[in-house]
Scaffold this motif. Structure first.
Motif, mmCIF file in Angstrom:
data_model
loop_
_atom_site.group_PDB
_atom_site.id
_atom_site.type_symbol
_atom_site.label_atom_id
_atom_site.label_comp_id
_atom_site.label_asym_id
_atom_site.label_seq_id
_atom_site.Cartn_x
_atom_site.Cartn_y
_atom_site.Cartn_z
ATOM 1 N N ALA A 644 0.852 -1.194 0.000
ATOM 2 C CA ALA A 644 0.000 0.000 0.000
ATOM 3 C C ALA A 644 0.883 1.238 0.000
ATOM 4 C CB ALA A 644 -0.902 0.000 1.222
ATOM 5 N N THR A 645 0.564 2.202 -0.877
ATOM 6 C CA THR A 645 1.397 3.413 -1.028
ATOM 7 C C THR A 645 0.644 4.654 -0.584
ATOM 8 O OG1 THR A 645 0.677 3.593 -3.326
ATOM 9 C CG2 THR A 645 2.726 2.378 -2.908
ATOM 10 N N ASP A 646 -0.302 4.485 0.311
ATOM 11 C CA ASP A 646 -1.058 5.654 0.771
ATOM 12 C C ASP A 646 -0.157 6.660 1.479
ATOM 13 O OD1 ASP A 646 -3.224 4.316 -0.197
ATOM 14 O OD2 ASP A 646 -3.869 3.555 1.751
ATOM 15 N N ASN A 647 0.824 6.177 2.238
ATOM 16 C CA ASN A 647 1.738 7.061 2.970
ATOM 17 C C ASN A 647 3.179 6.720 2.587
ATOM 18 O OD1 ASN A 647 -0.290 8.348 4.697
ATOM 19 N ND2 ASN A 647 -0.514 6.293 5.566
ATOM 20 N N PRO A 648 4.016 7.748 2.342
ATOM 21 C CA PRO A 648 5.422 7.483 1.972
ATOM 22 C C PRO A 648 6.168 6.833 3.135
ATOM 23 C CG PRO A 648 5.091 9.816 2.406
ATOM 24 C CD PRO A 648 3.735 9.200 2.403
ATOM 25 N N THR A 649 7.144 5.996 2.790
ATOM 26 C CA THR A 649 7.964 5.313 3.787
ATOM 27 C C THR A 649 9.273 6.079 3.940
ATOM 28 O OG1 THR A 649 6.996 3.215 3.112
ATOM 29 C CG2 THR A 649 9.008 3.123 4.436
ATOM 30 N N PHE A 650 9.604 6.474 5.192
ATOM 31 C CA PHE A 650 10.823 7.265 5.392
ATOM 32 C C PHE A 650 11.373 7.001 6.775
ATOM 33 C CE2 PHE A 650 7.532 9.871 7.186
ATOM 34 C CZ PHE A 650 8.114 10.462 8.291
ATOM 35 N N PHE A 651 12.683 7.334 6.936
ATOM 36 C CA PHE A 651 13.359 7.362 8.228
ATOM 37 C C PHE A 651 14.076 8.692 8.353
ATOM 38 C CE2 PHE A 651 13.001 2.839 7.344
ATOM 39 C CZ PHE A 651 12.523 2.350 8.550
ATOM 40 N N LYS A 660 11.585 1.794 13.460
ATOM 41 C CA LYS A 660 10.568 0.964 12.803
ATOM 42 C C LYS A 660 9.613 1.841 12.018
ATOM 43 C CE LYS A 660 10.258 -2.780 16.231
ATOM 44 N NZ LYS A 660 9.340 -3.489 17.152
ATOM 45 N N THR A 661 9.158 1.331 10.875
ATOM 46 C CA THR A 661 8.037 1.963 10.175
ATOM 47 C C THR A 661 7.102 0.853 9.707
ATOM 48 O OG1 THR A 661 7.407 3.546 8.472
ATOM 49 C CG2 THR A 661 9.101 1.951 7.879
ATOM 50 N N LEU A 662 5.820 1.122 9.729
ATOM 51 C CA LEU A 662 4.806 0.112 9.438
ATOM 52 C C LEU A 662 4.480 0.121 7.948
ATOM 53 C CD1 LEU A 662 3.248 -1.901 11.230
ATOM 54 C CD2 LEU A 662 1.348 -0.282 11.225
ATOM 55 N N ILE A 663 4.515 -1.075 7.319
ATOM 56 C CA ILE A 663 4.114 -1.193 5.919
ATOM 57 C C ILE A 663 2.943 -2.167 5.840
ATOM 58 C CG2 ILE A 663 6.412 -0.647 4.993
ATOM 59 C CD1 ILE A 663 6.843 -3.629 4.565
ATOM 60 N N GLN A 664 2.104 -1.996 4.795
ATOM 61 C CA GLN A 664 0.864 -2.771 4.665
ATOM 62 C C GLN A 664 0.837 -3.485 3.326
ATOM 63 O OE1 GLN A 664 -2.712 -0.463 4.775
ATOM 64 N NE2 GLN A 664 -4.075 -2.217 4.524
ATOM 65 N N ALA A 665 0.398 -4.743 3.324
ATOM 66 C CA ALA A 665 0.198 -5.498 2.086
ATOM 67 C C ALA A 665 -1.282 -5.477 1.729
ATOM 68 C CB ALA A 665 0.679 -6.928 2.253
ATOM 69 N N ILE A 666 -1.582 -5.328 0.417
ATOM 70 C CA ILE A 666 -2.971 -5.337 -0.053
ATOM 71 C C ILE A 666 -3.083 -6.312 -1.206
ATOM 72 C CG2 ILE A 666 -3.492 -2.983 0.707
ATOM 73 C CD1 ILE A 666 -2.968 -2.040 -2.123
ATOM 74 N N ASP A 667 -4.323 -6.699 -1.518
ATOM 75 C CA ASP A 667 -4.569 -7.692 -2.556
ATOM 76 C C ASP A 667 -5.947 -7.419 -3.135
ATOM 77 O OD1 ASP A 667 -5.193 -10.135 -3.996
ATOM 78 O OD2 ASP A 667 -3.538 -11.064 -2.906
ATOM 79 N N ALA A 668 -6.067 -7.433 -4.477
ATOM 80 C CA ALA A 668 -7.350 -7.152 -5.134
ATOM 81 C C ALA A 668 -8.328 -8.315 -4.999
ATOM 82 C CB ALA A 668 -7.133 -6.813 -6.609
ATOM 83 N N ASP A 669 -7.829 -9.492 -4.596
ATOM 84 C CA ASP A 669 -8.737 -10.629 -4.454
ATOM 85 C C ASP A 669 -9.594 -10.472 -3.203
ATOM 86 O OD1 ASP A 669 -7.974 -12.181 -6.727
ATOM 87 O OD2 ASP A 669 -6.082 -12.587 -5.714
#
Length: 749
Positions: A644-651, A660-669
């Protein structure tokens, strides 16, 4: 030894002869002389000055001996003195304790309060009371008889107070055992040493019945004319100087009872049984601190009835209807009355008799009432409405003291001795198209009845007697005019029933009197001819449903539908016009099968159970019919997971490592197929030396730098995602991660 002076000596009692001190002579003194409380065994040797005891001292006899000692010259004159010499006798434990009685007797009441003393034992010791030698401790050595492992009695080791234990308070009962013997021991030295002296004594205890017991149920006559308060019972505590009090078992506006200081219970006002017939309350005994001394006693009071209520008619006017043909002795009704006095007593016993009858025609005694039940009966021949349509009765209802008049009206009603008669016996026929709406009135009919209007004897009910096995028709009656309306109750069907030969009968809801029967005058005939109407074809089902996977191939057979013509005509050549639904199309072939034509991959929006509705029309000349096709598409796992690219990932720069930064996986199924993602760093571009990833939950993970050696720039982090579906799909994603200088709000400038 030492010169002559005032001196104190402390000497234990007993012990025999001993030397305490030697006084030394100082010239010109040549001898000593002692006087005072020498008790025959204490003295000073004149020549040597030795102070001695020639025997044993006894503390119990004398605790202090006071002497005067002086020195003398050769002439016997005093040189020095006299000086005070005091000998203090110290006690030793040489006396056993002694009870002040050889045997004790006591009385305890059943259910006495645990720990409340009912008697004392007392012992003394002649030794010094300021020493442990005379400190006494009481205990119970034996308990005869002993029915329980637990003792029934206990003793205060310091005071000698004897009281029941909790077990004793509960189980002591003079009917089971009225006498107990306790062996009570007393020890000096506080009972703490093995060489203490001890004595014992028997304590005989008599168990007596408890004074504190609930009185039997109290009976009080209602509405008493005595001067109140009135003494009704008394309770007595097992203990003196208690405070008595009452409290309610149920919450009442007021409790009409009180209790005096001596336990006498009073009723404070007259009671009314009709208001309340029983009272239940508790009496308690308390000590001066307000603590309960004994368990509460329940007091039960029953208010006894007196005959203070007259009979009451249940209705202001009792109306009874009697048919003309009722025979003598028939029960025609009941006069109902009540009495508020106690049920099942003579006070509420009611008796009935008829005082007057109006009119007294054709005789004075047309009616009889049973004196104990109030059941009203006919005494003579059947009543006739022509004689009188109504009779008024005065019925006297009495109990042993009061009388009440109840008004009764007897209405004479017409009997059903006339049958309904149709105005005509044949209503000819009517022709109806088979599509005539349900509820349509197709015929009006009329019959008349000679009985009294607006009664069950004259109301007419119309029914189909013959020719309508399926209840296709229904007849409704106007209750005011007795006119009947024949309506269609179920849809007509030419193919099933083209002709109805109907026979209608007319009856009353009230049974006919004996000897009168319905005949042909109460019957009428009527014919209905149904004409055919060209009906549309009919599908076998109103709705067709099926379920397919979204990846089925083009031209796959997914459904079969069937239609028929009610007239039996062929439906060959029928076509189905399909409307667009979510951009998908299908066609209906000559054999009635539904095939996919376009893109076989249909995206389900909204998850499992999303349905595609297809409206189809079968055309048969001028007639149409419709059915609905519901096609549910099952999702397949055909979409790879993404980040998911709703929020940029940065340090924030500089990096220290471990952030730590939180990343999310999404799926169209569908959710079903990615309920659990796995994350890992791809083994390329030396990424595993710079980054690490850890699971947070089923859809999220933490990305962290492994050290602080990062420049201020954008990094591509290769991450492998797996949706763990069936089949599982994997995807490598290059995640853009910025290492940047941050503002005070921890965001990149």
């Amino acid at each position: 030894s030492g010169p002559l002076k005032d001196m104190d000596f402390f000497v234990q009692e007993g012990g025999g002869p001993r030397i305490l001190h030697q006084f030394t002579l100082e010239p010109p003194a040549v001898s000593f002389r002692a006087s005072g409380e020498k008790a025959g065994i204490i003295d000073v040797d004149p020549k040597t000055g030795i102070l001695y005891i020639n025997g044993s001292l006894d503390w119990e006899t004398k605790q202090v001996h006071k002497l005067q000692v002086e020195s003398l010259d050769e002439s016997g004159s005093r040189v020095k003195g006299p000086y005070a010499v005091t000998i203090h006798v110290e006690d030793i434990n040489d006396n056993p304790p002694e009870f002040n009685q050889t045997e004790y007797t006591g009385v305890v009441r059943q259910n006495s309060r645990p720990g409340k003393p009912f008697m004392y034992v007392y012992a003394t010791d002649r030794d010094d009371p300021n020493t442990p030698h005379a400190q006494l401790s009481y205990s119970i050595l034996h308990h005869f008889p002993k029915y329980f492992e637990e003792m029934l009695f206990q003793i205060d080791n310091a005071t000698g107070a004897i009281s029941p234990t909790k077990t004793g308070s509960y189980y002591l009962d003079p009917l089971k055992q009225d006498t107990f013997t306790l062996v009570v021991s007393v020890k000096d030295m506080g009972g703490t040493t093995t060489n203490a002296f001890a004595s014992s004594v028997d304590v005989v205890i008599t168990v007596m019945e408890s004074l504190w017991k609930a009185p039997p149920t109290i009976h009080i006559k209602e509405n008493s004319t005595q001067v109140h308060p009135v003494n009704i019972t008394k309770v007595q505590s097992n203990e003196p100087d208690v405070i008595y009090d009452l409290f309610e078992k149920e919450k009442l506006p007021r409790l009409p009872f009180s209790v005096s200081k001596d336990g006498t219970i009073y009723v404070t006002e007259p009671l009314d049984r009709e208001e309340k017939d029983t009272y239940t309350f508790f009496v308690v005994s308390k000590d001066s601190t307000g603590e309960l001394v004994e368990k509460p006693l329940q007091i039960q009071v029953i208010v006894e009835d007196i005959n203070d209520n007259p009979p009451v008619c249940q209705q202001d006017l009792t109306v009874i209807e009697v048919q003309e043909n009722e025979k003598a002795g028939s029960n025609i009704g009941t006069v109902l009355a009540t009495d508020m006095d106690e049920k099942g007593t003579l006070n509420s016993r009611l008796r009935f008799h008829i005082q007057t009858q109006e009119p007294e025609y054709p005789s004075k005694a047309l009616f009889y009432i049973q004196q104990d039940t109030g059941t009203l009966q006919l005494t003579g021949p059947s009543l006739s409405k022509r004689d009188s349509a109504k009779y008024s009765l005065k019925v006297v209802v009495s109990d042993p003291q009061f009388k009440t008049i109840c008004d009764v009206e007897v209405h004479v009603i017409d009997i059903n001795d006339q049958i309904p008669i149709f105005e005509k016996s044949d209503y000819d026929s009517v022709t109806l198209a088979e599509n005539t709406p349900v509820g349509t009135v197709i015929l009006e009919i009329q019959a008349t009845d000679g009985d009294e209007p607006a009664t069950g004897s004259s109301l007419i009910i119309y029914q189909m007697k013959e020719g309508d096995p399926n209840n296709t028709f229904i007849i409704e009656t106007d209750s005011e005019t007795n006119r009947g309306f024949v309506k269609i109750n179920k849809a007509l069907d030419f193919e099933a029933m083209p002709v109805y030969n109907l026979v209608i009968n007319a009856t009353n809801p009230e049974p006919l009197v004996q000897g009168v029967q319905y005949n042909s005058s109460s019957l009428a005939t009527f014919n209905v001819f149904v004409t055919n109407v060209d009906e549309p074809p009919v599908f076998q089902k109103p709705v067709y449903k099926t379920e397919v996977s979204e990846d089925i191939p083009v031209n796959t057979l997914v459904m079969t539908v069937e239609a028929y013509d009610p007239e039996g005509d062929s439906v060959r050549g029928s076509t189905i016009v399909l409307k667009e639904v979510q951009g998908k199309y299908a066609q209906y072939s000559a054999s009635g099968k539904i095939l996919f034509l376009q893109n076989s991959h249909l995206l389900v929006e909204g998850g499992w159970g999303a349905a595609t509705h297809l409206q189809q029309t079968a055309d048969n000349a001028a007639q149409k019919s419709k059915a609905f096709l519901v096609l549910q598409l099952r999702d397949v796992n055909d979409n790879r997971p993404q980040i998911a690219t709703d929020n940029p990932t940065f340090f924030c720069y500089p990096v220290s490592g471990g952030e730590k930064t939180l990343i999310q996986a999404i799926d169209a199924d569908e959710l079903l197929f990615y309920s659990k993602f796995t994350f890992s760093i791809a083994n390329e571009m030396n990424a595993r030396n710079y980054w690490e990833i850890s699971k947070y939950n089923a859809t999220h993970a933490y990305l962290s730098p492994k050290h602080g050696n990062f420049e201020e720039k954008v990094y591509d982090v290769p991450i492998i995602l797996n949706d763990n579906g069936k089949p599982p799909l994997e995807n490598k994603v290059n995640l853009k991660v910025s290492v940047c200088k941050c503002s005070s709000e921890n965001s990149c400038f």
